[in-house]
Motif scaffolding. Structure first.
Motif, PDB file in Angstrom:
ATOM      1  N   ALA A 162      -8.478   2.062  -6.564  1.00  0.00           N
ATOM      2  CA  ALA A 162      -9.613   2.972  -6.758  1.00  0.00           C
ATOM      3  C   ALA A 162      -9.903   3.743  -5.471  1.00  0.00           C
ATOM      4  N   ILE A 163      -9.829   3.074  -4.324  1.00  0.00           N
ATOM      5  CA  ILE A 163     -10.058   3.728  -3.030  1.00  0.00           C
ATOM      6  C   ILE A 163      -8.993   4.799  -2.793  1.00  0.00           C
ATOM      7  N   VAL A 164      -7.729   4.444  -3.052  1.00  0.00           N
ATOM      8  CA  VAL A 164      -6.617   5.380  -2.845  1.00  0.00           C
ATOM      9  C   VAL A 164      -6.754   6.564  -3.811  1.00  0.00           C
ATOM     10  N   THR A 165      -7.046   6.295  -5.061  1.00  0.00           N
ATOM     11  CA  THR A 165      -7.185   7.356  -6.069  1.00  0.00           C
ATOM     12  C   THR A 165      -8.291   8.323  -5.671  1.00  0.00           C
ATOM     13  N   GLU A 166      -9.398   7.798  -5.181  1.00  0.00           N
ATOM     14  CA  GLU A 166     -10.508   8.655  -4.732  1.00  0.00           C
ATOM     15  C   GLU A 166     -10.077   9.513  -3.540  1.00  0.00           C
TER      16      GLU A 166
ATOM     17  N   LYS B 127      -1.211  20.677   4.102  1.00  0.00           N
ATOM     18  CA  LYS B 127      -2.114  20.854   5.239  1.00  0.00           C
ATOM     19  C   LYS B 127      -3.407  20.053   5.097  1.00  0.00           C
ATOM     20  N   ASN B 128      -3.557  19.358   3.996  1.00  0.00           N
ATOM     21  CA  ASN B 128      -4.785  18.612   3.727  1.00  0.00           C
ATOM     22  C   ASN B 128      -4.657  17.164   4.197  1.00  0.00           C
ATOM     23  N   ARG B 129      -5.744  16.660   4.786  1.00  0.00           N
ATOM     24  CA  ARG B 129      -5.757  15.276   5.245  1.00  0.00           C
ATOM     25  C   ARG B 129      -7.063  14.620   4.823  1.00  0.00           C
ATOM     26  N   GLU B 130      -6.968  13.393   4.406  1.00  0.00           N
ATOM     27  CA  GLU B 130      -8.130  12.609   4.014  1.00  0.00           C
ATOM     28  C   GLU B 130      -7.947  11.213   4.597  1.00  0.00           C
ATOM     29  N   PHE B 131      -9.049  10.576   4.956  1.00  0.00           N
ATOM     30  CA  PHE B 131      -8.995   9.219   5.481  1.00  0.00           C
ATOM     31  C   PHE B 131      -9.649   8.268   4.507  1.00  0.00           C
ATOM     32  N   ILE B 132      -9.018   7.114   4.350  1.00  0.00           N
ATOM     33  CA  ILE B 132      -9.603   6.047   3.541  1.00  0.00           C
ATOM     34  C   ILE B 132      -9.740   4.823   4.438  1.00  0.00           C
ATOM     35  N   SER B 133     -10.667   3.967   4.091  1.00  0.00           N
ATOM     36  CA  SER B 133     -10.897   2.751   4.862  1.00  0.00           C
ATOM     37  C   SER B 133     -10.614   1.550   3.960  1.00  0.00           C
ATOM     38  N   VAL B 134      -9.755   0.653   4.450  1.00  0.00           N
ATOM     39  CA  VAL B 134      -9.406  -0.544   3.684  1.00  0.00           C
ATOM     40  C   VAL B 134      -9.671  -1.764   4.568  1.00  0.00           C
ATOM     41  N   VAL B 135     -10.383  -2.725   4.037  1.00  0.00           N
ATOM     42  CA  VAL B 135     -10.683  -3.963   4.755  1.00  0.00           C
ATOM     43  C   VAL B 135      -9.380  -4.718   5.010  1.00  0.00           C
ATOM     44  N   GLU B 136      -9.249  -5.293   6.204  1.00  0.00           N
ATOM     45  CA  GLU B 136      -8.028  -5.999   6.583  1.00  0.00           C
ATOM     46  C   GLU B 136      -7.678  -7.104   5.579  1.00  0.00           C
ATOM     47  N   ASP B 137      -8.658  -7.898   5.168  1.00  0.00           N
ATOM     48  CA  ASP B 137      -8.386  -8.970   4.202  1.00  0.00           C
ATOM     49  C   ASP B 137      -7.877  -8.421   2.871  1.00  0.00           C
ATOM     50  N   ASP B 138      -8.395  -7.268   2.459  1.00  0.00           N
ATOM     51  CA  ASP B 138      -7.915  -6.652   1.213  1.00  0.00           C
ATOM     52  C   ASP B 138      -6.464  -6.222   1.345  1.00  0.00           C
TER      53      ASP B 138
ATOM     54  N   LEU C 101       0.828  -1.201   0.000  1.00  0.00           N
ATOM     55  CA  LEU C 101       0.000   0.000   0.000  1.00  0.00           C
ATOM     56  C   LEU C 101       0.867   1.258   0.000  1.00  0.00           C
ATOM     57  N   ILE C 102       1.926   1.251   0.782  1.00  0.00           N
ATOM     58  CA  ILE C 102       2.856   2.382   0.807  1.00  0.00           C
ATOM     59  C   ILE C 102       3.447   2.607  -0.586  1.00  0.00           C
ATOM     60  N   ALA C 103       3.833   1.528  -1.256  1.00  0.00           N
ATOM     61  CA  ALA C 103       4.399   1.632  -2.606  1.00  0.00           C
ATOM     62  C   ALA C 103       3.359   2.161  -3.590  1.00  0.00           C
TER      63      ALA C 103
ATOM     64  N   ALA D  18      -4.847  -9.386  -8.210  1.00  0.00           N
ATOM     65  CA  ALA D  18      -5.024  -8.249  -9.120  1.00  0.00           C
ATOM     66  C   ALA D  18      -6.352  -7.534  -8.879  1.00  0.00           C
ATOM     67  N   ALA D  19      -7.420  -8.273  -8.611  1.00  0.00           N
ATOM     68  CA  ALA D  19      -8.730  -7.654  -8.386  1.00  0.00           C
ATOM     69  C   ALA D  19      -8.699  -6.779  -7.133  1.00  0.00           C
ATOM     70  N   VAL D  20      -8.023  -7.239  -6.104  1.00  0.00           N
ATOM     71  CA  VAL D  20      -7.901  -6.461  -4.872  1.00  0.00           C
ATOM     72  C   VAL D  20      -7.049  -5.226  -5.130  1.00  0.00           C
ATOM     73  N   ARG D  21      -5.970  -5.364  -5.906  1.00  0.00           N
ATOM     74  CA  ARG D  21      -5.132  -4.210  -6.249  1.00  0.00           C
ATOM     75  C   ARG D  21      -5.947  -3.136  -6.959  1.00  0.00           C
ATOM     76  N   ARG D  22      -6.789  -3.555  -7.887  1.00  0.00           N
ATOM     77  CA  ARG D  22      -7.632  -2.592  -8.607  1.00  0.00           C
ATOM     78  C   ARG D  22      -8.600  -1.896  -7.643  1.00  0.00           C
ATOM     79  N   GLU D  23      -9.215  -2.661  -6.757  1.00  0.00           N
ATOM     80  CA  GLU D  23     -10.177  -2.102  -5.806  1.00  0.00           C
ATOM     81  C   GLU D  23      -9.506  -1.119  -4.849  1.00  0.00           C
ATOM     82  N   VAL D  24      -8.373  -1.516  -4.278  1.00  0.00           N
ATOM     83  CA  VAL D  24      -7.663  -0.647  -3.343  1.00  0.00           C
ATOM     84  C   VAL D  24      -7.107   0.576  -4.083  1.00  0.00           C
TER      85      VAL D  24
END
Length: 82
Positions: A71-75, A44-55, A12-14, A63-69
């Protein structure tokens, strides 16, 4: 399982660094209700995202999980602006 979780956090960091190297990422050490509330900060801007532990665990391998995560990060990054 702890090693799998650390591998997922590293992935996720990468991912965030590849999308926007100026964003700082804070991942909690433990999930709450099987979800990680992750902080993305840019300037100065902060945003929170939520990622399921299994994801997060499956992120480096599925690959499907990478695409989903991704999309969450991009949003989340889009909401950060700047």
């Amino acid at each position: 399982m702890a090693d799998d979780l650390e591998e997922g956090k590293t992935a996720l960091i990468a991912l965030v660094a590849a999308l926007d190297p100026a964003v700082q990422l804070v991942i909690p050490t433990r999930s709450t209700n099987d979800r990680f509330l992750i902080s993305l900060t840019k300037g100065k801007n902060r945003e929170f995202i939520s990622v399921v532990e299994d994801d997060l665990i499956e992120l480096p391998h599925e690959a499907a999980v990478r695409r989903e995560v991704s999309a969450i990060v991009t949003e989340g990054l889009a909401k950060l602006g700047g």
